[in-house]
Design an enzyme around this catalytic site. Structure first.
Site, PDB file in Angstrom:
ATOM      1  N   GLU A   1       0.891  -1.163   0.000  1.00 14.02           N
ATOM      2  CA  GLU A   1       0.000   0.000   0.000  1.00 14.02           C
ATOM      3  C   GLU A   1       0.926   1.209   0.000  1.00 14.02           C
ATOM      4  O   GLU A   1       1.649   1.450   0.968  1.00 14.02           O
ATOM      5  CB  GLU A   1      -0.911  -0.032   1.228  1.00 14.02           C
ATOM      6  CG  GLU A   1      -1.907   1.104   1.296  1.00 14.02           C
ATOM      7  CD  GLU A   1      -1.379   2.268   2.111  1.00 14.02           C
ATOM      8  OE1 GLU A   1      -1.145   3.341   1.494  1.00 14.02           O
ATOM      9  OE2 GLU A   1      -1.190   2.120   3.321  1.00 14.02           O
TER      10      GLU A   1
ATOM     11  N   CYS B   1      -1.141   8.802   3.287  1.00 14.09           N
ATOM     12  CA  CYS B   1      -1.129   8.214   1.946  1.00 14.09           C
ATOM     13  C   CYS B   1      -2.449   8.438   1.232  1.00 14.09           C
ATOM     14  O   CYS B   1      -2.526   8.299   0.008  1.00 14.09           O
ATOM     15  CB  CYS B   1      -0.805   6.730   2.014  1.00 14.09           C
ATOM     16  SG  CYS B   1      -1.912   5.797   3.104  1.00 14.09           S
TER      17      CYS B   1
END
Length: 698
Positions: A264, A303
């Site tokens: 990720e 993120c």
């Protein structure tokens, strides 16, 4: 809690004990994000990493394999309660990472919330066993003696979790919870700049005495030879930069050795303002609030933060003005320990310098700073005074504007801090194309009250995103926000976002297990899965299964009822009593013209109701309640003059770990006088674990 002193070394927790390096030749200094003060030093020189991995594969696996899914789920809740009891200690340390109280709430309470969520999901959605059955039975023979099923079993290795610096608690727990529930031991490697907060979290869990032996280990510092020691059955979960993920995919253990790798990574997430969301509309206001929140929460070190604000050309100036006004009104930059501070520094001065370098790249590519500045800001210091903090990692919120929305850098360069870029579009198709230029994102949000534009955007951008948020006046107050991954929804994304997938409820648990197709007889599949399969041994021992508690009931216990004839009067009585006078039950001519019926037929729900009457034992006893039916299918119509009977078999028994009762799923089959299948379904009941004394009539 560890009392960190300058010159001390951050411990690791491996092979059931705390380990600290002794005078290593090299160690990384970790500093307070606001003041630059040295907090601790980090080194793994001399750490037996190979031993830690083997300890997880042996001791860790053995201790977790002894537990069922439900027993592990109960422990997750206990972990959450242990962390909640001492979370003030974590909040105090979190401030040193640059996190405000709100930032710490997202990280610490958010991580604890993941534990609670997976505890609940594990008990609701997984069996109280060690094997998970996936999907329906696949018949492989005409006579039912050969069947196929898919099952999930725990991977035999260790889950190595490499986490980013921005969420040292949440980032660790969102990986640990599903791995633990799957029965896979964890070795967590937090990022060095904030690893001391992850160490404190692990220390609380260790000191709670709740952790099964070997189920959780912590490595504080670098792991340069890690991938040389991994093998088939191991799994790596990585969160960090796309470039680092790319390098971690290259070792032979991942390429050809069978080690699972999921990533990720940072992505150039977008948020689109709809053409209908003009200044003054609820959608416009929600969009601006969200954009500023994503720029300032965790100082933009997320993120999932918005890196590209894509707005209609006519709305650009209004958006810029509104963002500037809201930042001026709501944002106080400074040391999180100072009263009134709403945005802290970046995690380190190295991160500060990297963000400023990336902003310069964006400026060189045509971006103009329209909100904020890249100059060293004045900030509120811990003592309440204001001044420049050269040793702190402070950066002001910055919004850049690109006149050329096609500029390559704005879709490829990420300043991982309080930075976003504004782009404009003329048509919905253009907006979608700009979103997709990011090359794959974790999340894109759309603020519009126009369903047509929402649908067009969603269908165009969904293949490029792991998650989408459709924001409008109806959900703005209840929305969890653009940048907040949730335990029950997928977190991850295609392309640049890493191509991996985390969270998503039980999906994440299954990532730590192997799905295997198993073929065999009903008897063998029943033994393997703990779920009775038609054709396996059934027991009719003369005692009604409803008279048995969970401690007495066995898979396959069965009752076959007497038969009952269905008359035309029964059908008409049921029709008038319920109001269901559908023509197939009341009009012979119309029913006969229907291709599915020979004439008037009994209601399906009449048959199910009668079946209950045929199999139920009415006296008080272990069965406490019927709480539902599942998978009901009507197969053969029943005409007046036909008879039915029911076979009821204990299919699956699930004791609840924290209650005095459990759930029993019964396989119900209704047949007619020709032994033809009339209906099939599952009956769900709650049953006492131990025998219940019969009620005595007064």
């Amino acid at each position: 809690m560890t009392d960190y002193l300058p010159g001390s070394y951050l411990p690791s927790y491996v092979q059931g004990a705390w380990w600290t390096p002794t005078a290593p030749a090299k160690a990384a200094e970790v500093r307070d994000a606001s003041t630059g003060e040295v907090i601790t030093r980090v080194s793994t020189e001399g750490l037996d990493l190979v031993g830690a991995l083997e300890y997880a594969r042996t001791t860790g696996h053995a201790s977790l394999a002894a537990l069922t899914f439900h027993q592990r789920a109960v422990l997750l809740k206990q972990f959450a309660l242990a962390l909640t009891e001492r979370k003030d200690e974590l909040y105090a340390l979190s401030a040193r990472t640059g996190a405000t109280k709100v930032d710490s709430w997202v990280d610490i309470d958010g991580g604890i919330g993941v534990l609670f969520s997976y505890s609940g999901k594990g008990r609701r959605e997984l069996p109280n066993s060690r094997v998970h059955v996936d999907g329906p039975v696949e018949p492989l023979s005409k006579d039912g003696t050969f069947l196929g099923r898919h099952v999930y079993t725990t991977l035999p290795g260790v889950a190595v979790q490499i986490n980013a610096f921005n969420f040292p608690v949440w980032g660790s727990l969102e990986k640990f919870a599903p791995a633990f529930l799957a029965g896979m031991p964890t070795l967590v490697k937090p990022a060095t700049p904030t690893g001391y907060l992850a160490e404190a979290m692990v220390r609380i869990l260790v000191e709670s005495g709740l952790l099964p032996e070997g189920s959780l280990q912590l490595v504080s510092g670098s792991v340069p030879d890690l991938f040389d020691s991994l093998r088939l059955g191991d799994l790596v979960g990585f969160t960090g930069s796309a470039s680092t993920a790319e390098s971690l995919r290259r070792p032979p253990s991942v390429q050809t050795g069978g080690v699972r790798f999921t990533a990720e990574t940072d992505s150039i997430n977008a948020s689109v303002l709809g053409t209908d969301a003009t200044a003054g509309t609820p959608e416009f206001d929600a969009y601006v609030r969200q954009l500023v929140t994503e720029m300032t929460t965790k100082a933009g070190q997320k993120c999932t933060a918005i890196r590209r604000a894509i707005v209609p050309a006519a709305a650009a100036d209004d958006v810029i003005a509104a963002v500037q006004a809201r930042i001026a009104e709501k944002t106080v930059l400074g040391d999180p320990r100072a009263e009134g501070v709403t945005m802290g520094p970046l995690a380190s001065t190295a991160q500060r310098d990297e963000v400023l370098r990336q902003v310069q790249k964006l400026q060189d590519a045509g971006g103009r700073v329209v909100v904020g500045t890249t100059d060293a800001p004045e900030v509120r210091l811990a003592d309440g005074t204001t001044g420049v903090a050269p040793d702190g990692a402070f950066v002001s919120p910055v919004l850049l504007r690109f006149d050329d929305a096609q500029a390559e850098s704005v879709h490829g360069v990420e300043a991982f801090g309080p930075v976003s870029s504004l782009l404009t579009y003329d048509t919905t198709a253009q907006a979608a194309a700009l979103v997709n230029r990011g090359g794959g994102s974790l999340v894109t949000s759309v603020a519009t009250h126009d369903p047509a534009q929402a649908v067009e955007l969603a269908t165009r951008i969904a293949p490029y995103n792991g998650r989408m948020l459709l924001l409008d006046r109806d959900d703005a107050r209840s929305s969890t926000g653009h940048g907040s991954p949730l335990p029950n929804l997928v977190h991850g994304g295609p392309g640049r976002a890493g191509g991996g997938e985390e969270l998503g409820g039980i999906r994440a648990v299954l990532h730590h297990m192997q799905r295997t197709a198993v073929q065999g007889s009903p008897e063998m599949l029943t033994a393997l899965t703990g779920v009775w399969h038609a054709g396996a041994t059934a027991h009719a021992d003369g005692q009604h299964p409803f008279r048995k508690s969970l401690s007495e009931l066995r898979i396959g216990d069965q009752i076959v009822s007497a038969s009952r004839e269905v008359t035309l009067d029964d059908i008409e009585t049921f029709a008038h009593f319920t109001g269901d006078t559908f023509y197939a039950h009341m009009d012979e001519k119309s029913a006969a013209a229907n291709p599915f019926f020979p004439g008037r037929v009994a209601h399906g729900y009449l048959l199910v109701s009668w079946a209950a009457g045929l199999f139920v034992d009415p006296e008080p006893g272990p069965v406490l309640a019927n709480y539902g039916l599942e998978n009901l299918r009507f197969i053969t119509p029943v005409s007046p003059g036909d008879s039915i009977l029911v076979e009821l078999t204990a299919k699956q028994i699930t004791p609840r770990e924290t209650d005095e009762y459990g759930e029993v799923r019964w396989d119900a089959v209704i047949r007619n006088q020709e032994d033809e299948l009339v209906a099939t379904y599952d009956v769900l009941t709650l049953v006492s674990k131990e025998p219940v004394a019969a009620e005595v009539s007064a």
